[in-house]
Motif scaffolding. Structure first.
Motif, mmCIF file in Angstrom:
data_model
loop_
_atom_site.group_PDB
_atom_site.id
_atom_site.type_symbol
_atom_site.label_atom_id
_atom_site.label_comp_id
_atom_site.label_asym_id
_atom_site.label_seq_id
_atom_site.Cartn_x
_atom_site.Cartn_y
_atom_site.Cartn_z
ATOM 1 N N PRO A 36 0.844 -1.195 0.000
ATOM 2 C CA PRO A 36 0.000 0.000 0.000
ATOM 3 C C PRO A 36 0.887 1.256 0.000
ATOM 4 C CG PRO A 36 -0.506 -1.492 1.857
ATOM 5 C CD PRO A 36 0.829 -1.870 1.311
ATOM 6 N N ILE A 37 0.766 2.062 -1.050
ATOM 7 C CA ILE A 37 1.605 3.244 -1.219
ATOM 8 C C ILE A 37 0.780 4.485 -0.887
ATOM 9 C CG2 ILE A 37 3.101 4.499 -2.812
ATOM 10 C CD1 ILE A 37 4.018 1.604 -2.221
ATOM 11 N N PHE A 71 4.968 -3.873 2.319
ATOM 12 C CA PHE A 71 5.854 -2.748 2.031
ATOM 13 C C PHE A 71 5.032 -1.470 2.133
ATOM 14 C CE2 PHE A 71 7.691 0.332 -0.923
ATOM 15 C CZ PHE A 71 9.066 0.216 -0.730
ATOM 16 N N LEU A 72 5.434 -0.568 3.019
ATOM 17 C CA LEU A 72 4.693 0.666 3.261
ATOM 18 C C LEU A 72 5.551 1.869 2.904
ATOM 19 C CD1 LEU A 72 3.254 -0.362 6.727
ATOM 20 C CD2 LEU A 72 1.914 -0.063 4.646
ATOM 21 N N LEU A 73 4.916 2.899 2.318
ATOM 22 C CA LEU A 73 5.665 4.067 1.878
ATOM 23 C C LEU A 73 4.771 5.295 1.915
ATOM 24 C CD1 LEU A 73 8.248 4.221 -0.894
ATOM 25 C CD2 LEU A 73 6.328 5.794 -1.087
ATOM 26 N N LEU A 103 -1.327 1.576 10.253
ATOM 27 C CA LEU A 103 -1.302 0.229 9.677
ATOM 28 C C LEU A 103 -0.026 -0.498 10.068
ATOM 29 C CD1 LEU A 103 -2.648 -1.885 7.906
ATOM 30 C CD2 LEU A 103 -1.595 -0.782 5.907
ATOM 31 N N ARG A 104 1.099 0.197 10.026
ATOM 32 C CA ARG A 104 2.365 -0.423 10.421
ATOM 33 C C ARG A 104 2.308 -0.913 11.867
ATOM 34 N NH1 ARG A 104 7.046 1.226 13.184
ATOM 35 N NH2 ARG A 104 8.979 0.207 12.425
ATOM 36 N N ALA A 153 3.036 -9.500 12.134
ATOM 37 C CA ALA A 153 3.150 -9.533 10.680
ATOM 38 C C ALA A 153 4.373 -8.722 10.251
ATOM 39 C CB ALA A 153 1.884 -8.981 10.028
ATOM 40 N N GLU A 154 4.969 -9.112 9.158
ATOM 41 C CA GLU A 154 6.214 -8.499 8.697
ATOM 42 C C GLU A 154 5.941 -7.230 7.886
ATOM 43 O OE1 GLU A 154 9.884 -9.595 5.644
ATOM 44 O OE2 GLU A 154 8.625 -11.201 6.455
ATOM 45 N N THR A 155 6.686 -6.167 8.172
ATOM 46 C CA THR A 155 6.552 -4.920 7.422
ATOM 47 C C THR A 155 7.927 -4.337 7.113
ATOM 48 O OG1 THR A 155 6.490 -3.482 9.364
ATOM 49 C CG2 THR A 155 4.377 -4.341 8.583
ATOM 50 N N GLU A 156 7.970 -3.583 6.014
ATOM 51 C CA GLU A 156 9.108 -2.711 5.723
ATOM 52 C C GLU A 156 8.527 -1.342 5.412
ATOM 53 O OE1 GLU A 156 12.467 -4.066 3.398
ATOM 54 O OE2 GLU A 156 12.427 -2.208 2.206
ATOM 55 N N THR A 157 8.998 -0.309 6.081
ATOM 56 C CA THR A 157 8.381 1.008 5.986
ATOM 57 C C THR A 157 9.405 2.056 5.578
ATOM 58 O OG1 THR A 157 6.855 0.375 7.754
ATOM 59 C CG2 THR A 157 6.985 2.717 7.201
ATOM 60 N N HIS A 158 9.011 2.909 4.624
ATOM 61 C CA HIS A 158 9.864 4.009 4.176
ATOM 62 C C HIS A 158 9.068 5.309 4.253
ATOM 63 C CE1 HIS A 158 13.059 1.379 2.569
ATOM 64 N NE2 HIS A 158 12.051 0.551 2.307
#
Length: 336
Positions: free
Chosen positions: A220-221, A267-269, A285-286, A294-299
């Motif tokens: 989700p961008i 993947f969050l941005l 959400l993160r 749950a696994e996340t990567e956030t930028h």
């Protein structure tokens, strides 16, 4: 620079032309047409997949009329949006050398319309140039009278994932390498899918509906997430749950309230100067996904505003975000 390479990739895929549609594709509803558009920068997709063989369920007595508008007067790019979608469908972008991965793209538009180019076709061309088969979803809008109401867009997204898996052999895909990607309100739809992929929001219609609608990855961008003011994007909230939605209805359609431990890696941005969809949406959400393991990567980026997609990210701190996404996707086995 990544933008130069990205532009070259988009140009090369356009120059080569999109793969001719299959016999099945020719029988489907064409992509949203823009007869009044003064220009078409790139060739239009030639292959589509209708989601519902006998028409979508829960149609209003009077079907909405599909309408496309062009916002760009610059011949260097198109910037179209479509509303009144009564034949929800996917536009297919096949790579010249498919690597077996697929991405379902849900563009934004505040649930008022669906963006065609900026958050749809432009991203699809980039992914196809990377070997990923891209499917741009033109989903029904919740304020246009469908019986499913706020679940109508999720119905289309679930059905799209199942159809991609069901037809994986036709496209040379690995059904276990499927990512959902969405932008803005389409990011809400992506987040709704990753948290409610098994919600029963429509009655099964064929064998495809026996398959899982859980994406293997999700991105989700700059997503709309909360339906509670003041964090909520007011237009998306109004179109999805209504101006006077109860707290219970807000929670039911706020993905962070439905986060789960078996959500796919996400993947969050977001840009922190986004004044349309505030960054707190992504942070909510993160936090909810991480709280459930749950696994996340956030930028997060200091500038970029809202709705930057690919083209409008240039010259801002967020401009190299596609490289970050593609690197993450490779680490997660989506692409090679």
């Amino acid at each position: 620079m990544i933008i130069d390479r990205r532009t070259a990739l988009i140009g090369s895929i356009a120059a080569a032309g999109l793969t001719a549609c299959t016999a099945a594709g020719r029988a489907q509803t064409p992509p949203p047409a823009t007869p009044a558009s003064p220009h078409l920068t790139f060739p239009e997709p030639t292959e589509t997949i209708d989601l519902w063989p006998d028409g979508p369920p829960g149609a209003p007595a009077q079907l909405p009329v599909e309408t496309v508008r062009e916002r760009s007067t610059d011949r260097a790019f198109n910037d179209r949006y479509v509303f009144g979608i009564s034949r929800p469908r996917m536009a297919v972008f096949r790579p010249q050398r498919p690597n077996g991965a697929a991405v379902l793209i849900t563009p934004g538009g505040g649930y008022n319309w669906v963006v065609v180019d900026k958050e749809g076709y432009e991203m699809a061309r980039l992914l196809a140039a990377e070997g990923v088969t891209a499917f741009v979803l033109f989903y029904r809008l919740p304020h246009e009278g469908w019986a499913a109401g706020p679940d109508v867009s999720l119905s289309d997204a679930q059905r799209a994932v199942r159809l991609i898996r069901h037809r994986a052999g036709r496209f040379g895909l690995d059904p276990a390498r499927l990512c959902a990607m969405g932008f803005s309100a389409g990011g809400h739809l992506c987040a709704d899918l990753l948290t409610r992929f098994d919600a029963r929001v429509y009655a099964p219609v064929d064998a495809a509906d026996r398959l899982s609608a859980r994406p293997n990855l999700a991105a989700p961008i700059y997503p709309v997430v909360s339906m509670t003011l003041p964090t909520a994007h007011a237009g998306s909230r109004r179109n999805l749950v209504g101006e006077n939605a109860s707290p219970e209805r807000e929670r039911a359609h706020s993905p962070h309230e439905n986060a789960r431990s078996d959500a796919p890696p996400t993947f969050l941005l977001h840009s922190e100067d986004d004044r349309s969809v505030v960054v707190e949406n992504t942070l909510l959400l993160r936090a909810a996904l991480r709280a459930r393991g749950a696994e996340t990567e956030t930028h997060l980026f200091p500038d970029g505003g809202h709705g930057f997609g690919l083209r409008l990210a240039r010259g801002k701190s967020v401009e190299n975000w596609p490289a970050l996404f593609l690197a993450w996707a490779r680490r997660k086995g989506l692409s090679t």
